[in-house]
Design an enzyme around this catalytic site. Sequence first.
Site, short mmCIF file in Angstrom:
data_model
loop_
_atom_site.label_atom_id
_atom_site.label_comp_id
_atom_site.label_asym_id
_atom_site.label_seq_id
_atom_site.Cartn_x
_atom_site.Cartn_y
_atom_site.Cartn_z
NE ARG A 216 -3.88 -5.35 2.34
CZ ARG A 216 -3.91 -5.36 3.67
NH1 ARG A 216 -3.15 -6.20 4.37
NH2 ARG A 216 -4.69 -4.53 4.33
CG HIS B 221 -1.27 -1.41 3.35
ND1 HIS B 221 -2.16 -1.27 2.31
CD2 HIS B 221 -0.53 -0.27 3.37
CE1 HIS B 221 -1.97 -0.09 1.72
NE2 HIS B 221 -0.99 0.53 2.34
CE1 TYR C 111 -5.54 -5.29 8.30
CE2 TYR C 111 -3.94 -3.93 9.46
CZ TYR C 111 -4.30 -4.67 8.35
OH TYR C 111 -3.44 -4.80 7.30
#
Lengths: 339, 339, 380, 380
Positions: free
Chosen positions: C266, C270, C279
């Site tokens: 991705r 998100h 992260y």
Amino acid sequence: MSPQQTLETGTAVRAPESLTMAAALNAAIRDAMVDDPTVVLFGEDVGPLGGVFRVTDGLYAEFGETRVSDSPLAEAGIVGTAIGMAMYGLRPVVEMQFDAFSYPAFQQIVSHVAKMRNRTRGKIPLPIVIRIPYAGDIGGVEHHSDSSEAYWTATPGLTVVSPSNPADAYSMLREAIASDDPVIFMEPKSRYWSKASLALPVQTEPLNRAVVLREGTDVTLIAYGPTVKTALATAEQAVAEGLSVEVIDLRSLSPFDDETVGASVRKTGRAAIVHEAAQFGGYGAEVAARLTERNFFYLAAPILRITGFDIPYPSPKLEEYFLPTPDRILAALSTWEWS
Amino acid sequence: MSPQQTLETGTAVRAPESLTMAAALNAAIRDAMVDDPTVVLFGEDVGPLGGVFRVTDGLYAEFGETRVSDSPLAEAGIVGTAIGMAMYGLRPVVEMQFDAFSYPAFQQIVSHVAKMRNRTRGKIPLPIVIRIPYAGDIGGVEHHSDSSEAYWTATPGLTVVSPSNPADAYSMLREAIASDDPVIFMEPKSRYWSKASLALPVQTEPLNRAVVLREGTDVTLIAYGPTVKTALATAEQAVAEGLSVEVIDLRSLSPFDDETVGASVRKTGRAAIVHEAAQFGGYGAEVAARLTERNFFYLAAPILRITGFDIPYPSPKLEEYFLPTPDRILAALSTWEWS
Amino acid sequence: MSLNVENPSLTAVLAPPPLRLIDDQGRAVPQHESGGFRLPTVETLLDLYRQMVVARRFDVQVTALTRQGRLATYPSALGQEACEIAAVASLAPQDWLFPTYRDSIALLTRGVEPKDILASFRGDWHSGYDYQQHRIAPQATPLATQALHAVGLATAAKLKRDDTVALTLLGDGATSEGDAHEAFNFAAVWQAPVVFVVQNNQFAISVPLDKQMACRTIADKAIGYGMPGYYVDGNDVAAMYAVISAAMDLARSGGGPTLIEGLTYRIEAHTNSDDPTRYRTTADVDLWRGRDPIERLEKYLVSQGALTEEVRASILADAETLATTTRECMTEQAVIDPLELFEHVYSTPRSALAEQRAFLATELDGDAAASAIANEESAR
Amino acid sequence: MSLNVENPSLTAVLAPPPLRLIDDQGRAVPQHESGGFRLPTVETLLDLYRQMVVARRFDVQVTALTRQGRLATYPSALGQEACEIAAVASLAPQDWLFPTYRDSIALLTRGVEPKDILASFRGDWHSGYDYQQHRIAPQATPLATQALHAVGLATAAKLKRDDTVALTLLGDGATSEGDAHEAFNFAAVWQAPVVFVVQNNQFAISVPLDKQMACRTIADKAIGYGMPGYYVDGNDVAAMYAVISAAMDLARSGGGPTLIEGLTYRIEAHTNSDDPTRYRTTADVDLWRGRDPIERLEKYLVSQGALTEEVRASILADAETLATTTRECMTEQAVIDPLELFEHVYSTPRSALAEQRAFLATELDGDAAASAIANEESAR
Ligand SMILES: Cc1ncc(C[n+]2csc(CCOP(=O)(O)OP(=O)(O)O)c2C)c(N)n1
Ligand SMILES: Cc1ncc(C[n+]2csc(CCOP(=O)(O)OP(=O)(O)O)c2C)c(N)n1
Ligand SMILES: [Mg+2]
Ligand SMILES: [Mg+2]
């Protein structure tokens, strides 16, 4: 920031600072972890990300992988493993990312978390805190705005609480973590960014008590979590209409503080309960039923429930029609015969 | 057994026979399956075994594997696949083996079964019946005697019903299967073996209506499922005490029949609700709250709830102390001031 | 299984390389390394290419609209186009798709109008397209729950002897949920005509794969259910299409379910409210940008002389037209009647809901009257 | 995986033969066929034998008491002694056991008194032994839920750097539950010191294995989690003991979880309220009676000269003594105070519960007074 005194908890008192509810919750977990090495934290995205609402921000960096960890994505797994940890003497604090995502953990919560102590004649207490960000008013898409408190309050063995402000958020979460009973800790999402100036560690009323936030003589308005703000605004607005509204923040949903709330209702003779959840079978039913049972002859009118409609929580563009507002509450109160 | 007439349903009327509630439920599923080829049945042990309570006895033999099948042992799986089947035009009837074992399916029920129709603006209705044997009084070990109705009634989008006798069991289950709405069909385990003489297919009151089972003038006693028998026994016993008790069988928990119950309460001025589930946050709270809201000025006394205690359902040897009995109900009624 | 894909030695020890038909450099993989799967025809690949380009344009456009605050949320699938488009391209008209929140471009590719896709993301209603017409279930948010619905629908089709297959999309994180397991198992036991496509984008929000599972590949999980499993390069649309199509054929011919893992990434956050810098590193993202599924296919098609400048221009024009439609549909305000809130909860009317509807209607009338008065007053 | 074990060709095609150390005829399996596991010593096997015989005597006794209506329910483990006893025998004192309703003989073997085991089955209280002393969790009824508790406890032990391992018993049916999947996955990701022992008795109440799962073996499921899995003859206590012990060692030394399947059979009904003739044939049961785990070991021990008549007699005497204790404990009525109902729900006192307790106390006093009066009257 100079340490001023060392409380029982071993946490030094810090200078007042302006804190959001999210930050107060964060501080509560942090301080509990500092004080008690058995406190561990895990769940989805609570580690490096710090939680989707940043309630666990910085804790992974401070305490490391053994005390703060991202779990696999499975809520029954999170609660189920927390049970095992608690059986071995840890005090797990776990997060359900959004309210509706606590549902996969339902069996673990209802059949085990709530019943383990009773099943074992008190021999296996489960000091677990299950944090659940709940309720709406944040423009969330489906499944991100549920109010599930009625499921938990209908379950004997659970303690269910919900703070409405940063001070309570800190104090109540510390008490919840310290409790030997499992606590469902419901955090009103829409209040995460509300602020207060706090000198931590702050201690407010005991976890199982309701508080009268504003005194009044005509009506008792009962609220908790996200609707406390609404109730206070209503009381303010009511002044213009010549109505003196007493506002109670329940704080603890189970147990219910019969003493504090009953006294208020006996004084005013009228009461209404405000929550976001649907009315039918909602938590307000219990409040209305038990207050009526215990104070019937003091009541000048039926206890009203001003709540969400009996429909699933709506999409963002429609939530304004769903949520109780001061206008709606005042309109409801005006349906009483005021003799 | 000679066919007497062909109803709309296509099921011939049979001669009266003595049937247990379990047999009546069995006949209802069978007749529905004969009438409607889209009705399918599956769950744990519902096939060759005929269900642990024999409610599905013989159906596997009669309809075969494609219409009746044992599923893998997973309740979310059962409800989740039923949803998919209903989306494709089938009418699944599924069984949760015991009440507490519906909890693994909680998310599928609350987030999908209850909400699919609303989510899709009516475009995907889910005609699913989820049968749940519930409540206690059968000496069951832990997890086999839960009363979970409050969880379902607090969930908008679900229809929740519970029969108290064989005739209703048949009629209500047929109606539930025919309904385009998902129905949580709660079967009182302790009444499975109760009998009545029935000429099937019997049709009783509509699914959403309560019925006055016994008229009386002093008190309205409201019950459903397993406690209807208790309520009727109480009314009988009350005669000796000079008390005229009206008994209502709710049948439908959600929706609640405000009309029928309200009329009774306005007539008697006093009401009590009896259920096995714990009191706090139980379904009785909704009954008491709404009846009070709507009929306050007709009430001579607060509505009472005679229910299980606020504890997990106890072990077999202790259930007698937990369950509401006629004596306990009469004692509760006598706490009212009877002026 | 390791997130650390930069370290091929580690990955190599732990897992076999994912199946590819076109490699990183846009070259066809030799026949003997292609696991028995055949490279789709150039026509098919060109079509997949066009759909990917259009889908990406849509995704970029919607992400931009979201950044402007015009949508409540939008989970982007940028970088995952090969999985999404291959899945949809493998469907026959009678098949059903069970997508998640992330799979809006799959909806688009199956023919759903932008405005109907965006209805839920802009907060009009929970879901907003014609499910029966498109044979697409509502985009599921509660993770893995839709996989069970897919199995149920597929089983119903099988019982009715229809040749309908259900395909469901899942994330890597979602496979950890109990519902995923139950779906895999029910499907295998019932031999349901269903295909599970797991888009392994290596993150569940912030949680990397190695905190999610310890198996070599997600495809390995198929073994424990007794169904075929394939570990595929999810940025190779040719391989994804070949494997998914084969699985659909298998399911359609009574061969039961298949689990397919597409290893992908991705590229975007998100959702718009996520901060991925917390992260993962930019280096990691850049690495995967370099493995872009569209560019890879482009190289291949160019090498085959199939992607002329003319064709490319027409595809880009299509994409721009769609972007315009998408922007424009946001300017029309959907008419949402608050009273509709009560319409769809039950098919059987309820008096309590009728009362609540009436209450809201009165409130709205009151508001309308009040604002009429206010307007009048301010007009004076 | 097929239930039809009488048809070896079918089973052979579908699954490898389960691991054995002692074969059907009571002969030691050749070293090269024993998967690297070593036959336990004769002393160990004799001890396992004794425990199995005693456990069976208990099981038979309790089943008899249940038929007499003296217990609310009792799920027998007759035929499954090899799994149960091998599991317990593999535990070190500091380890924890997470059993199900079926595993009463495991409790017995770990030293729980019959009266404490039976407390729940006779309906006194939900669970009735000393968990900390025995390091045994309450017997779980909601299927597979305890597997997660085991993973949690094992993880806590690991965090505390204790060398405690958790072992949990599960049924074949229970593996279908989402909780089983989540437990396997959490254990593998967290490398928890936990051992999962699945007693595959081929039925979940009436549901046979082929309606429960489509994989070759339950042990195969381990692959999808990235942990070792073993498919073992669950009626060979030697093999079960060797494999479980090895798994315990692995877990204790930081090697993470293992999944072990023991293929066995439930000879008795599911519980006393079950009617197994509805779903299986006597022939099937007889076949498995012929594969009795105790007889098999007996043959081996006799062949080794380890089971003399004297030893056998002393074991049988032990078993009889236990049976007597078991019968006798049923004659003592447990003193259960109804007011205890309110004692353990919360550690923090609640006024509402105090009220309800007072209410019940008054009711009981009233009853006592009433029956005193009645007694007096009838005495007159
Ligand atoms: C049952 C459930 N739990 C938690 C969430 C919150 N949530 C939404 S997306 C997400 C991560 C999903 O990761 P993955 O399955 O890999 O899909 P991706 O978003 O990467 O496409 C989480 C935790 C949810 N939607 N449903
Ligand atoms: C969550 C849940 N669903 C259903 C049940 C009812 N139930 C009790 S035992 C059983 C069968 C279990 O089979 P298996 O796991 O193979 O164990 P076995 O009884 O054969 O030892 C069922 C369905 C339950 N206890 N828990
Ligand atoms: Mg992902
Ligand atoms: Mg079994």
